[in-house]
Design a protein around this motif. Structure first.
Motif, PDB file in Angstrom:
ATOM      1  N   SER A 126       0.837  -1.205   0.000  1.00 18.15           N
ATOM      2  CA  SER A 126       0.000   0.000   0.000  1.00 18.15           C
ATOM      3  C   SER A 126       0.869   1.250   0.000  1.00 18.15           C
ATOM      4  O   SER A 126       0.552   2.236  -0.695  1.00 18.15           O
ATOM      5  CB  SER A 126      -0.918  -0.007   1.225  1.00 18.15           C
ATOM      6  N   ILE A 171       2.230   1.760  -3.555  1.00 14.97           N
ATOM      7  CA  ILE A 171       1.231   2.299  -4.485  1.00 14.97           C
ATOM      8  C   ILE A 171       1.073   3.799  -4.290  1.00 14.97           C
ATOM      9  O   ILE A 171       1.004   4.571  -5.262  1.00 14.97           O
ATOM     10  CB  ILE A 171      -0.113   1.573  -4.297  1.00 14.97           C
ATOM     11  N   TRP A 222       2.265   6.494  -7.244  1.00 15.60           N
ATOM     12  CA  TRP A 222       0.896   6.573  -7.772  1.00 15.60           C
ATOM     13  C   TRP A 222       0.873   6.785  -9.287  1.00 15.60           C
ATOM     14  O   TRP A 222       0.170   6.069 -10.019  1.00 15.60           O
ATOM     15  CB  TRP A 222       0.145   7.688  -7.053  1.00 15.60           C
ATOM     16  N   GLN A 265       2.103   3.719 -11.179  1.00 11.03           N
ATOM     17  CA  GLN A 265       1.119   2.645 -11.138  1.00 11.03           C
ATOM     18  C   GLN A 265      -0.017   2.913 -12.135  1.00 11.03           C
ATOM     19  O   GLN A 265      -0.468   1.989 -12.844  1.00 11.03           O
ATOM     20  CB  GLN A 265       0.548   2.529  -9.715  1.00 11.03           C
ATOM     21  N   SER A 313      -8.740   2.701 -13.313  1.00 11.04           N
ATOM     22  CA  SER A 313      -7.399   2.473 -12.747  1.00 11.04           C
ATOM     23  C   SER A 313      -7.258   3.169 -11.398  1.00 11.04           C
ATOM     24  O   SER A 313      -6.681   2.604 -10.458  1.00 11.04           O
ATOM     25  CB  SER A 313      -6.331   2.975 -13.724  1.00 11.04           C
ATOM     26  N   LEU A 325      -6.674   1.127  -7.745  1.00  9.65           N
ATOM     27  CA  LEU A 325      -5.577   1.383  -6.820  1.00  9.65           C
ATOM     28  C   LEU A 325      -6.087   1.851  -5.462  1.00  9.65           C
ATOM     29  O   LEU A 325      -5.585   1.408  -4.412  1.00  9.65           O
ATOM     30  CB  LEU A 325      -4.622   2.425  -7.405  1.00  9.65           C
ATOM     31  N   ASN A 368      -7.548  -0.999  -3.452  1.00 10.04           N
ATOM     32  CA  ASN A 368      -6.467  -1.865  -2.964  1.00 10.04           C
ATOM     33  C   ASN A 368      -5.794  -1.271  -1.733  1.00 10.04           C
ATOM     34  O   ASN A 368      -5.560  -1.969  -0.744  1.00 10.04           O
ATOM     35  CB  ASN A 368      -5.436  -2.102  -4.071  1.00 10.04           C
ATOM     36  N   GLN A 389      -5.168  -8.474  -7.451  1.00 10.82           N
ATOM     37  CA  GLN A 389      -3.895  -7.953  -7.957  1.00 10.82           C
ATOM     38  C   GLN A 389      -3.261  -8.920  -8.955  1.00 10.82           C
ATOM     39  O   GLN A 389      -2.627  -8.489  -9.923  1.00 10.82           O
ATOM     40  CB  GLN A 389      -2.942  -7.688  -6.798  1.00 10.82           C
ATOM     41  N   TYR A 406      -2.689  -6.997 -12.422  1.00 10.12           N
ATOM     42  CA  TYR A 406      -1.336  -6.721 -12.905  1.00 10.12           C
ATOM     43  C   TYR A 406      -0.850  -7.767 -13.907  1.00 10.12           C
ATOM     44  O   TYR A 406       0.286  -7.688 -14.377  1.00 10.12           O
ATOM     45  CB  TYR A 406      -0.364  -6.648 -11.729  1.00 10.12           C
TER      46      TYR A 406
END
Length: 310
Positions: free
Chosen positions: A81, A84, A88, A91, A106, A110, A113, A144, A148
């Motif tokens: 976390s 991310i 940011w 990602q 998106s 994020l 998550n 994830q 991903y």
């Protein structure tokens, strides 16, 4: 005249006051308890003596093992976390450019998550609503993997199976305290569920080591470590001397983690730094699961538990 009568002793084996050996003067444990002609019995006696000593010396740390184990299990989610949030824009670029996430989706992906990982990790550490926290973190692992595009990567897949095993150990630990809420009700089904979660957790925890065996170049030292590690993993999976084997894997994985995933020694701009960091914290999570196994024991579906009934 009766004093002249002699009673003849029966002929045959000599009389033994203790025919079943109940009064055996040999100690019940330790080297002297073993048959000197049976090397396996000597090994078992030595093993029992070492187990007793380990149990005695580990007593001061035992009250802290559950908290340490739970923290280590969720540390990979806390690190993820944070990564991310600090990366940011990178990602978002990856999800939109390579995974073809629409703008907005998106961002939501994020954000959900990060929130789930932070809230779930905090709940696991505090032992609050653990069942929902574990379910949320399991969902993050699965989402994830697909999000991903790493679900078909063997190393990622095996590592995350081990992380899931650690989460199962957390759930099993929570079920112990949850039984107190239903003290007046039959708890057989609850105990059975805990047995199966502990079994699944034990089996899944070892997949990280299997990933280590399957990747990398081979050497004599690596071959010896793999053989010994696989033996320990098998013992954990079947629940034979589970506390011993789990403790051994904790030591081996901790040492391996420090030397193989030393991300702090890599320059911050190097692309390998993030991968090493990710592997480092995931390995810590699996070590946390093994620590919970050392604390709780292997559960009812194990060789150790079956041996108590014989």
């Amino acid at each position: 005249m009766s004093s002249r009568i002699s009673i003849a002793r029966p002929q045959g084996p000599s009389y033994s006051p203790d025919p079943h050996g109940i009064g055996n003067s040999r100690p019940s444990s330790g080297y002297r308890a073993a048959d000197p002609d049976d090397p396996l019995e000597k090994i078992r006696a030595y093993s029992k003596q070492i187990e007793d000593n380990v149990e005695i010396w580990s007593q001061p740390a035992r009250p802290h093992l559950p908290a340490v184990g739970r923290f280590l299990i969720v540390v990979t989610f806390l690190e993820d976390s944070l990564r991310i949030v600090t990366q940011w824009s990178d990602q978002l670029w990856y999800l939109q450019k390579h995974r073809h996430f629409p703008w907005g989706i998106s961002h939501t992906f994020l954000l959900l998550n990060v929130i789930t990982m932070l809230v779930g990790s905090g709940a696991v550490i505090a032992k609050k609503q653990t069942e929902f926290a574990v379910a949320g973190l399991l969902a993050v692992v699965i989402i994830q993997g697909f999000g991903y595009g790493l679900i078909f990567d063997l190393n990622f897949f095996l590592r995350n199976l081990s992380v899931i095993g650690g989460l199962f150990m957390v759930f099993s630990d929570a079920m112990v305290s949850r039984k107190k809420l239903f003290a007046g009700l039959p708890s057989l089904s609850e105990n059975d569920r805990r047995k199966y979660f502990l079994l699944a957790g034990r089996v899944l925890l070892i997949f990280l080591f299997l990933g280590f065996v399957l990747q990398g170049s081979w050497s004599f030292g690596r071959m010896i470590l793999s053989i010994v590690g696989l033996a320990a993993c098998t013992m954990v999976a079947v629940g034979f001397k589970a506390k011993w084997s789990a403790s051994f894997l904790v030591i081996v994985l901790s040492v391996f983690n420090v030397f193989a995933n030393n991300w702090w020694s890599v320059h911050s701009a190097h692309p390998a730094r993030d991968f090493l960091k990710y592997d480092f914290f995931q390995t810590l999570s699996i070590v946390g699961g093994l620590i919970l196994l050392v604390n709780m024991g292997p559960g009812g579906l194990s060789v150790d538990e079956k041996k108590k009934n014989f």
